[in-house]
Design an enzyme around this catalytic site. Structure first.
Site, short mmCIF file in Angstrom:
data_model
loop_
_atom_site.label_atom_id
_atom_site.label_comp_id
_atom_site.label_asym_id
_atom_site.label_seq_id
_atom_site.Cartn_x
_atom_site.Cartn_y
_atom_site.Cartn_z
N CYS A 118 0.82 -1.21 0.00
CA CYS A 118 0.00 0.00 0.00
C CYS A 118 0.86 1.26 0.00
O CYS A 118 1.58 1.49 -0.96
CB CYS A 118 -1.00 -0.03 1.15
SG CYS A 118 -2.41 1.07 0.84
N HIS B 184 -4.24 -4.16 0.23
CA HIS B 184 -3.99 -4.70 1.57
C HIS B 184 -4.41 -6.17 1.62
O HIS B 184 -5.40 -6.52 2.27
CB HIS B 184 -4.76 -3.92 2.62
CG HIS B 184 -4.12 -2.64 3.04
ND1 HIS B 184 -2.98 -2.60 3.82
CD2 HIS B 184 -4.45 -1.36 2.78
CE1 HIS B 184 -2.65 -1.34 4.04
NE2 HIS B 184 -3.50 -0.57 3.42
N GLU C 189 -3.37 -8.48 3.34
CA GLU C 189 -3.30 -9.04 4.69
C GLU C 189 -4.51 -8.72 5.55
O GLU C 189 -4.67 -9.27 6.65
CB GLU C 189 -2.04 -8.53 5.41
CG GLU C 189 -2.12 -7.11 5.94
CD GLU C 189 -1.99 -6.02 4.88
OE1 GLU C 189 -2.14 -4.84 5.23
OE2 GLU C 189 -1.75 -6.35 3.70
#
Length: 308
Positions: free
Chosen positions: A142, A235, A237
């Site tokens: 990001c 993102h 994760e």
């Protein structure tokens, strides 16, 4: 992990053409194994949440990985205790003489600032410069991806008319890349940012290539041709409820932000969101670790280069 097969097996060539990593008996007999050393530079304010999310992705692999946590000292963290930082994190001065197989640089909620106005920018630049000699492969996420592609290749970020938030459909543009091995032709991934980079700027640099992109969200994955730098502008994760928590935080702070797209059923924020990206997120981390760290890093990390 690679599949070990007999030397000269006819299937070897076909499997390799499909980006399936094969290891002949001869190579297996001469392969040294050791744990991978991965450094996680955590720039997110909620450090415990972020470190947990990324550790979850790194742990779901048969590879043995030693993870060290790094934080910047030129920024005072307000959402985590100093005791936590002192106990579990290290500073750049404490790691600068080390070498690592991989490094992950997270995002940070500073997109609307110019890079040079971020209080830890100079320290981050020192770390990114050091990574070119002391880290085999670096994964930027990001804002970390925007900062990395600007520092290493001079590609600017651009402010969006409104915050980009939601889970978006993406196309794999380079299916031959081992980074997206096992991906569906189209896949979902979360984004949460106020700025973007232009695909045309990346395509104009012969040192870079785009691996995956979204019609709505723009570039998702880019990498350097030499596979030393990976840039993921979303993102992967994120937990199932992370976008919801961010949306509620922004609304409670009086910000005019859109409901995260393609995230809540019927785009209704009163309903429970459902994760549609977890499998591809795991594949992304696993493929990076396997193909671009484990399979290519030198056994003797001292050969990466001289420390500064």
């Amino acid at each position: 992990m690679p599949i070990r097969i007999p030397d000269q097996l006819p299937a070897t060539e076909q499997l390799e053409s499909e980006n399936i990593f094969v290891m002949t008996e001869h190579r297996a007999m001469h392969q040294d194994i050791r744990p991978l050393r991965v450094l996680l530079l955590n720039l997110m304010p909620k450090k415990i949440e972020t470190e947990t999310q990324i550790m979850r992705k790194l742990s779901n692999t048969p590879l043995q990985i030693e993870v060290e946590l790094l934080h910047t000292i030129s920024h005072e963290s307000k959402n985590v205790s100093q005791e936590h930082l002192k106990t579990f994190y290290r500073t750049f001065d404490q790691v600068k003489d080390n070498r690592y197989d991989g490094m992950i640089i997270t995002g940070a909620p500073v997109e609307l600032h110019e890079f040079e106005d971020v209080d830890y920018w100079d320290e981050l630049c020192r770390i990114m410069k050091w990574s070119t000699t002391n880290v085999h492969s670096t994964l930027h996420i990001c804002w970390g991806a925007q900062a990395g592609i600007f520092y290493h290749y001079g590609i600017q970020k651009h402010e969006l008319p409104k915050k980009l938030s939601g889970v978006f459909n993406h196309d794999v543009l380079k299916p031959s890349s081992p980074l997206v091995r096992g991906f569906d032709d189209k896949f979902w991934a979360p984004h949460s940012r106020h700025t973007t980079v232009d695909a045309a700027d990346i395509e104009a640099d012969p040192r870079l290539e785009i691996v995956a992109q979204s019609d709505e969200a723009g570039v998702y994955i880019a990498k350097s041709i030499d596979s030393r730098h990976f840039f993921v502008f979303g993102h992967p994760e994120y937990d199932t409820d992370t976008l919801r928590n961010e949306y509620n935080r922004d609304v409670n702070n009086g910000l005019d932000v859109p409901v995260p797209a393609h995230y809540f059923p019927s785009d209704d924020p009163t309903q429970e969101p459902v994760s549609t990206w977890r499998a591809h997120a795991q594949l992304l981390y696993t493929n990076w670790l396997n193909y671009y760290v484990y399979q290519t890093t030198p056994y003797d990390l001292d050969s990466l280069g001289d420390a500064e």
